[in-house]
Design an enzyme around this catalytic site. Structure first.
Site, mmCIF file in Angstrom:
data_model
loop_
_atom_site.group_PDB
_atom_site.id
_atom_site.type_symbol
_atom_site.label_atom_id
_atom_site.label_comp_id
_atom_site.label_asym_id
_atom_site.label_seq_id
_atom_site.Cartn_x
_atom_site.Cartn_y
_atom_site.Cartn_z
ATOM 1 N N SER A 1 0.815 -1.215 0.000
ATOM 2 C CA SER A 1 0.000 0.000 0.000
ATOM 3 C C SER A 1 0.848 1.265 0.000
ATOM 4 O O SER A 1 0.439 2.301 -0.551
ATOM 5 C CB SER A 1 -0.933 -0.002 1.214
ATOM 6 O OG SER A 1 -0.191 -0.055 2.423
ATOM 7 N N ASP B 1 -2.875 7.739 10.171
ATOM 8 C CA ASP B 1 -2.940 6.360 10.660
ATOM 9 C C ASP B 1 -1.577 5.825 11.080
ATOM 10 O O ASP B 1 -1.455 4.650 11.439
ATOM 11 C CB ASP B 1 -3.553 5.441 9.597
ATOM 12 C CG ASP B 1 -2.733 5.408 8.309
ATOM 13 O OD1 ASP B 1 -1.675 6.057 8.247
ATOM 14 O OD2 ASP B 1 -3.164 4.717 7.353
ATOM 15 N N HIS C 1 0.444 5.691 6.472
ATOM 16 C CA HIS C 1 0.364 6.372 5.179
ATOM 17 C C HIS C 1 0.441 7.881 5.419
ATOM 18 O O HIS C 1 -0.323 8.411 6.224
ATOM 19 C CB HIS C 1 -0.936 6.005 4.463
ATOM 20 C CG HIS C 1 -1.083 4.545 4.224
ATOM 21 N ND1 HIS C 1 -1.836 3.723 5.058
ATOM 22 C CD2 HIS C 1 -0.573 3.731 3.267
ATOM 23 C CE1 HIS C 1 -1.780 2.474 4.625
ATOM 24 N NE2 HIS C 1 -1.017 2.458 3.526
#
Length: 867
Positions: A92, A286, A289
């Site tokens: 990600s 978070d 990210h």
């Protein structure tokens, strides 16, 4: 016999010694860093990937250690990638980097997945420039896609299919999910992946990038992530990556020495550990990210790594990370050789073959101008066309801007000197001071990168308008009073204005028009000359002269409002002279100050008429002066309120041609409101004013860097900018001073009016009185700004019969002059034969027209043959 008191005497040559010591220190630091420390990273690729800092608090200006990073635009990426593929493979974090990279390449493409349900999928986009952008979701780097990339079959991929950039990222999923095998599984996967890349028969991509494992912010992680993602594990994984990809030998600054070493070389893989340095806890929600601002800058790092050395290496040279400077073409090399070695060879031959060489001093006065110009051309080229010194980016800081401005103001006020009599309206000392403090303000503005701040940009535009006001005022005064429209005067002004600019245009391989100040003043001088020369026999008739100025204003305004006329001229230059200038850029420069020169011409005419009719003797003149001063103060206050109220600098630019004359005229009135103000001037500002043309031009390469896009960094280190500013300022000002003297001497030789130029004072020399008219005109020929009104008062002491008296000795009642006074006034050396283009005496002594034709012919040939 009474004991002698201890007396401290400062060597009067100390300004020279200090300046040359600073130049020597700068050269020494460059030799040590460029010749030794940077041998392992000459292109600063490792500097781009390994360290840096944020220059701002908005996370928009990342500064790698010692080089300038470029902010890429879609057209730059299109030129670099040339319809190739870009492939990202990973988790990600890699996916977020991919989407920001995609958005830089083509702003019409998305910056994130369409929905959360489609996050763990592959993506394929094609930009408007036909660049294929692929992302493969593979957090463990074990899918069939990565295997096909790492182990391509010979018949499956042609060399033309090689990706321009291959980016691999993995690690956090191995920590997050224990069923993946954890750290041992990650190490095995990384080892096999790196082995496949290094053993591939041909490169898998133009540039292969292995992303570091991203640092996390534990306090912001979810409970599940915080339980498995530990900072110590991430540090160990990145350390393992660094030792595999960049073994110690590749980071050793002395690795170039011929010592035996068994350490393995580095792999052909880039490891941007700097990505973790760019992270800040405030930029994540978070803990995993980070914001698009930070990740976009990471994408720019990848583009700088891949593209900087592949883009055309032309002016401006504003990319210095991971980029070689271009080697000069044959013709350019010949020009550099001539510019750098002409004067030194002349000096050597004079001592080798001259019949008077045995008694010659080390440097004669006629050799200094050529040596100074050759030295300046060489050090400017080394500064901005080689990696000898570092370059870094600008960043505006209001505290730095304010401190430098207040410091300059304080130094200027400390060096104020009051004359014994009224020097008159816009006298020479005052205009030199005016040029000086304006130039200092412009230099601070450029150095601190304040051009994006509308409240600072707008007043700086007024300062440029003030220079043009002086151009109109001074030249009009000269032509009304002297009526000298001969070629000699035109040549003196244009050569003095453009000699340095033309030299740098060829040696630095830039556009002449990019040094816009000298071309702009030259343009307006020619317009003033044409206005005054046509029908010059009627210049003594005020109504006709006013009509001529108004007609000139009308014609120039019409000409600049018809773009096709200027474009036709520039097309002619491009076709027959190989000169490629931007008509749009030039029109912007001219239109921005379209009428301020005419305001200066009218002001000159008004001052002349006031003196002719002795209006200042009228009983009500003091009331007029007080009223004008009060109105001027109100105008200045209104202007600052007006310019600050504009939405941005683009909105102000629309108003500038119509309002710039107001603050300029108001300042002139206030500065000359009474005899005390007219007779006072700052010596430091005046000294800078005498070389303001040179500082304006040389700053492009020697004080600033990257053709004004960055700043020159002589002293390496993240916290050395204050010391660097101090050192480079001394070098920059001294070189500008040397060039100002040299160009004045060389202009005199070309025009056949060679004379000793003002030099940097070193002792208490007696300054002879100047004849009121002749001296001012002669002095003007050596300056970039125009003739000013001669003063009737003579500053020298005279006896009752009018004979000049010798200067009083320095006593406690008449203290010794300060060094800054001598610095600004200059000394008066004994007359010398003047500058000579070659050693010895030449039988062929061409006239002015011949020299001009030869110069124009040489430049035309250079332009035609220039690659």
């Amino acid at each position: 016999m009474p004991p002698r008191r201890f007396q401290f005497s400062l060597n009067p040559l100390w300004p020279h010694y200090l300046s040359w010591a600073c130049i020597g220190l700068a050269v020494f630091l460059g030799l040590v860093r460029y010749g030794v420390l940077d041998q392992s990273d000459p292109m600063h690729c490792n500097a781009l990937l390994s360290g840096g800092r944020w220059l701002d608090r908005k996370y928009k200006n990342w500064q790698p250690d010692g080089c300038m990073m470029y902010q890429y635009q879609p057209k730059d990426v299109a030129t670099c990638m040339n319809s190739q593929r870009v492939v990202f493979v990973g988790d990600s974090v890699t996916r977020q980097l991919f989407f920001q990279f995609v958005h830089v390449v083509d702003p019409t493409l998305p910056t994130s997945p369409p929905s959360d349900a489609q996050k763990h999928t592959d993506y394929l986009y094609t930009s408007t420039s036909n660049i294929q952008l692929q992302f493969y979701w593979d957090p463990y780097l074990n899918s069939t896609h990565i295997q096909d990339i790492l182990h391509p079959r010979p018949h499956q991929r042609l060399p033309s299919d090689t990706p321009a950039l291959l980016v691999l990222g993995s690690g956090l999923w191995y920590l997050r999910y224990s069923e993946s095998g954890g750290l041992p599984a990650w190490e095995a996967r990384i080892e096999s992946t790196l082995a496949a890349i290094s053993e591939a028969p041909r490169p898998l991509a133009d540039v292969v990038v292995m992303l570091p494992v991203e640092d996390v912010v534990p306090s912001k992680l979810s409970r599940e992530r915080a339980a498995s993602m530990h900072a110590s594990d991430i540090d160990a994984m990145n350390s393992d990556l660094m030792h595999r990809i960049q073994p110690p030998a590749s980071r050793d600054p002395f690795a170039f020495l011929p010592f035996p070493s068994r350490r393995p070389p580095g792999l052909p893989i880039a490891l941007p550990l700097v990505f973790n340095h760019m992270l800040h806890p405030s930029q994540t929600q978070d803990g995993l990210h980070f914001s698009d601002l930070v990740v976009t800058m990471q994408a720019h790092v990848l583009l700088n790594l891949r593209c900087n050395d592949n883009l055309p290496k032309t002016f401006p040279m504003d990319k210095t990370c991971c980029r070689r400077y271009p080697w000069p073409s044959v013709l350019h090399l010949l020009v550099l050789t001539g510019a750098f070695l002409w004067a030194p060879i002349n000096w050597l031959l004079a001592r080798r073959f001259s019949p008077r060489s045995s008694g010659m001093p080390l440097l004669t006065d006629d050799e200094k101008p050529g040596l100074a110009l050759s030295f300046a051309a060489a050090i400017i080229y080394v500064a901005d066309r080689t990696g000898f010194w570092l370059k870094e980016q600008k960043q505006f800081d209001p505290w730095t801007f304010g401190f430098l401005s207040l410091l300059s103001l304080a130094l200027g006020l400390v060096t104020v000197k009051q004359a014994d009599n009224d020097l008159g309206f816009l006298n020479r000392e005052q205009t030199d001071e005016w040029k000086g403090w304006m130039q200092i303000a412009i230099l601070i503005y450029h150095y601190t990168g304040a051009s994006k701040i509308s409240g600072i940009y707008n007043p700086i535009r007024v300062l440029v308008a003030a220079y043009l006001f002086m151009t109109g005022y001074g030249h009009t005064t000269f032509y009304v009073k002297k009526a000298d429209f001969g070629l000699l005067r035109v040549a003196q002004v244009l050569i003095r204005l453009n000699l340095l600019t033309l030299l740098l245009a060829y040696t630095m391989n830039t556009d002449y028009i990019s040094y816009y100040f000298a071309p702009l003043v030259s343009w307006w001088y020619l317009i003033i000359y044409g206005t005054m020369a046509i029908g010059s026999r009627y210049n003594d008739r005020t109504p006709i002269l006013i009509a001529k100025i108004l007609a000139s204003m009308t014609i120039v305004t019409w000409f600049m409002n018809e773009p096709w006329l200027l474009e036709s001229i520039f097309q002619f230059l491009a076709r027959f002279c190989n000169i490629h200038w931007s008509a749009q850029e030039w029109a912007f420069r001219v239109n921005l100050d379209l009428w301020i020169v005419y305001f200066g011409m009218f002001a000159s005419l008004a001052v002349i008429k006031v003196r002719e009719h002795r209006i200042t003797d009228h009983p009500r003149w003091p009331l007029v002066v007080k009223t004008s001063a009060a109105v001027s103060a109100v105008i200045l206050l209104w202007f600052f309120a007006f310019e600050l109220a504009q939405a941005d600098k683009f909105a102000y630019n629309l108003w500038h041609p119509y309002v710039s004359f107001l603050p300029v005229g108001a300042f002139v009135v206030l500065r000359n409101a009474n005899a005390i103000l007219r007779s006072a001037s700052s010596r430091m500002f005046a000294f800078i004013g005498t070389c303001s043309l040179e500082t304006f031009i040389i700053q492009y390469h020697l004080w600033l860097a990257g053709d004004t896009k960055g700043i020159l960094k002589v002293i390496p280190g993240r916290h050395s900018r204050p010391l660097n500013l101090l050192l480079t300022t001394v070098v920059f000002i001294y070189v500008s001073h040397l060039v100002a003297k040299a160009t004045g001497e060389i202009t005199g030789w070309i025009c056949g009016t060679a004379k000793p130029a003002p030099s940097l004072p070193t002792s208490q020399s007696t300054q002879p009185p100047r004849p009121p008219a002749l001296a001012v005109e002669t002095e003007e020929e050596g300056q970039e700004v125009i003739f000013m009104i001669p003063q009737d008062e003579d500053e020298s002491r005279k006896d009752r019969d009018g004979n000049p008296l010798p200067r009083e000795p320095d006593t406690p009642a008449r203290p010794q002059r300060r060094w800054i006074d001598r610095l600004a006034e200059g000394s008066s050396p004994q007359p010398t034969p003047g500058f000579r283009v070659w050693y010895g005496d030449s039988e062929w002594k061409p006239g002015l027209k011949t020299k001009l034709l030869i110069g124009l012919g040489v430049m035309w040939l250079l332009n035609i043959m220039w690659p």
